[in-house]
Motif scaffolding. Structure first.
Motif, PDB file in Angstrom:
ATOM      1  N   GLU A  40      21.257  28.158 -12.286  1.00 59.09           N
ATOM      2  CA  GLU A  40      22.171  28.872 -11.635  1.00 59.09           C
ATOM      3  C   GLU A  40      21.814  30.305 -11.143  1.00 59.09           C
ATOM      4  O   GLU A  40      21.339  30.934 -12.001  1.00 59.09           O
ATOM      5  CB  GLU A  40      23.476  28.981 -11.932  1.00 59.09           C
ATOM      6  CG  GLU A  40      24.047  27.597 -12.710  1.00 59.09           C
ATOM      7  CD  GLU A  40      24.229  26.711 -11.317  1.00 59.09           C
ATOM      8  OE1 GLU A  40      24.913  27.078 -10.579  1.00 59.09           O
ATOM      9  OE2 GLU A  40      23.782  25.490 -11.483  1.00 59.09           O
ATOM     10  N   VAL A  48      23.455  33.795  -8.606  1.00 56.14           N
ATOM     11  CA  VAL A  48      24.552  34.611  -7.883  1.00 56.14           C
ATOM     12  C   VAL A  48      23.770  35.346  -6.962  1.00 56.14           C
ATOM     13  O   VAL A  48      23.037  36.252  -7.190  1.00 56.14           O
ATOM     14  CB  VAL A  48      25.446  35.348  -9.073  1.00 56.14           C
ATOM     15  CG1 VAL A  48      26.356  36.034  -8.206  1.00 56.14           C
ATOM     16  CG2 VAL A  48      26.002  34.536 -10.140  1.00 56.14           C
ATOM     17  N   ARG A  80      28.230  34.475  -4.157  1.00 57.54           N
ATOM     18  CA  ARG A  80      28.397  33.007  -4.270  1.00 57.54           C
ATOM     19  C   ARG A  80      27.256  32.692  -5.447  1.00 57.54           C
ATOM     20  O   ARG A  80      26.251  33.070  -5.473  1.00 57.54           O
ATOM     21  CB  ARG A  80      27.794  32.316  -3.019  1.00 57.54           C
ATOM     22  CG  ARG A  80      28.888  32.160  -1.877  1.00 57.54           C
ATOM     23  CD  ARG A  80      28.242  31.480  -0.579  1.00 57.54           C
ATOM     24  NE  ARG A  80      27.015  32.442   0.005  1.00 57.54           N
ATOM     25  CZ  ARG A  80      26.150  31.736   0.736  1.00 57.54           C
ATOM     26  NH1 ARG A  80      26.014  30.420   0.939  1.00 57.54           N
ATOM     27  NH2 ARG A  80      25.130  32.545   1.190  1.00 57.54           N
ATOM     28  N   ASN A  81      27.857  31.596  -6.086  1.00 56.22           N
ATOM     29  CA  ASN A  81      26.889  30.760  -7.078  1.00 56.22           C
ATOM     30  C   ASN A  81      26.430  29.665  -6.350  1.00 56.22           C
ATOM     31  O   ASN A  81      26.934  28.654  -6.089  1.00 56.22           O
ATOM     32  CB  ASN A  81      27.663  30.557  -8.287  1.00 56.22           C
ATOM     33  CG  ASN A  81      27.049  30.361  -9.503  1.00 56.22           C
ATOM     34  OD1 ASN A  81      26.180  29.484  -9.635  1.00 56.22           O
ATOM     35  ND2 ASN A  81      26.955  30.939 -10.768  1.00 56.22           N
ATOM     36  N   THR A  93      23.055  26.415  -7.088  1.00 57.09           N
ATOM     37  CA  THR A  93      22.257  25.899  -7.944  1.00 57.09           C
ATOM     38  C   THR A  93      20.623  25.859  -7.207  1.00 57.09           C
ATOM     39  O   THR A  93      20.596  25.468  -6.294  1.00 57.09           O
ATOM     40  CB  THR A  93      22.747  24.626  -8.405  1.00 57.09           C
ATOM     41  OG1 THR A  93      24.063  24.550  -8.786  1.00 57.09           O
ATOM     42  CG2 THR A  93      21.630  23.656  -9.338  1.00 57.09           C
ATOM     43  N   ARG A 110      16.695  37.332  -4.227  1.00 56.48           N
ATOM     44  CA  ARG A 110      18.227  36.941  -3.948  1.00 56.48           C
ATOM     45  C   ARG A 110      18.614  36.987  -2.364  1.00 56.48           C
ATOM     46  O   ARG A 110      19.076  36.102  -1.787  1.00 56.48           O
ATOM     47  CB  ARG A 110      19.223  37.673  -4.633  1.00 56.48           C
ATOM     48  CG  ARG A 110      19.127  37.018  -6.033  1.00 56.48           C
ATOM     49  CD  ARG A 110      20.431  37.780  -6.908  1.00 56.48           C
ATOM     50  NE  ARG A 110      20.326  39.146  -6.745  1.00 56.48           N
ATOM     51  CZ  ARG A 110      21.336  40.063  -6.984  1.00 56.48           C
ATOM     52  NH1 ARG A 110      22.617  39.576  -7.178  1.00 56.48           N
ATOM     53  NH2 ARG A 110      21.473  41.310  -6.716  1.00 56.48           N
TER      54      ARG A 110
END
Length: 260
Positions: free
Chosen positions: A22, A24, A29-30, A32, A74
């Motif tokens: 997982e 973030v 937003r999280n 997968t 990210r």
């Protein structure tokens, strides 16, 4: 130590291992991410396709290294997800509700008919699905895949005879598959694989991919000599390559959604 003894105690070949992690994103937003430990990988790699984000780790990399790499990237991942978000037409097939199916670059009208047996066929007024009272989603997906495979083979059957006379041999076999990134490939034994999603797009693009793979029977590379062979047989290949750059991800996403 004798060679026979070494073979007995040798470690079993490493295999690809998959799990998920997982993450973030910067916007909160999280998501997968599929994590893949691949013995063939040489470096940590983050990629994204129609199935979602994927983190690839070589055997020597630790899970902590992978998670740190994910955190550092990210922002890039969030931008790529926004860029490659499937279009609104990438929806699952809903029995009795869906009104169109993609085929040869068009959204063809879809008709739902009652019947004893599950059957999908193309008629003059569109695509008809004969649906029995009880049918599982898996059965419907298999029938739709078989329908698309039959349509694709019909196209290949129309195009292939025109190209065979100038080739050293015919492909050993042509298999239709759901491919993740490639549109086609030619194995050393002459077997060809083509993506089923090709039949969803415009026919000229499908024909180009067929020609591209056939030319690998002449040149097993992407050298200037290979592209000359393609140019001789399909002068508009650049237009079709640009089409795939523009529409390819959407075509693959639509097929996966329909067959889900």
């Amino acid at each position: 130590m004798p060679a026979s003894t070494r073979r007995l105690i040798a470690r079993a070949p490493q295999r690809v291992e998959r799990d998920t992690v997982e993450l973030v994103l910067e916007d909160g937003r999280n998501i997968t991410v599929q994590r893949v430990r691949d013995p063939r990988a040489r470096r940590v790699k983050l990629s994204i396709d129609e199935r979602g984000p994927r983190l690839t780790l070589p055997l020597r990399a630790s899970l902590v290294t992978g998670e740190r790499f994910l955190h550092e990237h990210r922002g890039w991942l969030q931008a790529q997800l926004a860029r490659h978000q499937p279009a609104g037409d990438c929806a699952a097939l809903q029995p009795g509700t869906s009104t169109h199916l993609p085929l040869r670059g068009e959204d063809v009208p879809l008709h739902w008919d009652e019947g004893r047996y599950l059957r999908i066929e193309r008629r003059e007024d569109g695509i008809h699905v004969q649906l029995p009272p009880r049918v599982s989603p898996a059965s419907l997906a298999r029938a739709l895949r078989a329908f698309y495979e039959a349509e694709a083979r019909a196209d290949i059957g129309r195009w292939l005879p025109a190209y065979l006379p100038r080739l050293p041999r015919a492909p050993r076999a042509i298999r239709l598959k759901v491919l993740s990134s490639l549109w086609g490939s030619l194995a050393p034994d002459g077997s060809m694989a083509l993506d089923i999603a090709l039949v969803l797009g415009r026919p000229s693009a499908f024909e180009y991919v067929l020609v591209h793979e056939l030319c690998h029977l002449l040149q097993a590379n992407h050298s200037p000599a290979f592209w000359r062979e393609v140019e001789q047989r399909f002068p508009a290949w650049r237009d079709e390559r640009e089409y795939f750059h523009r529409e390819g991800r959407r075509l693959k996403a639509r097929l996966r959604a329909l067959l889900a």
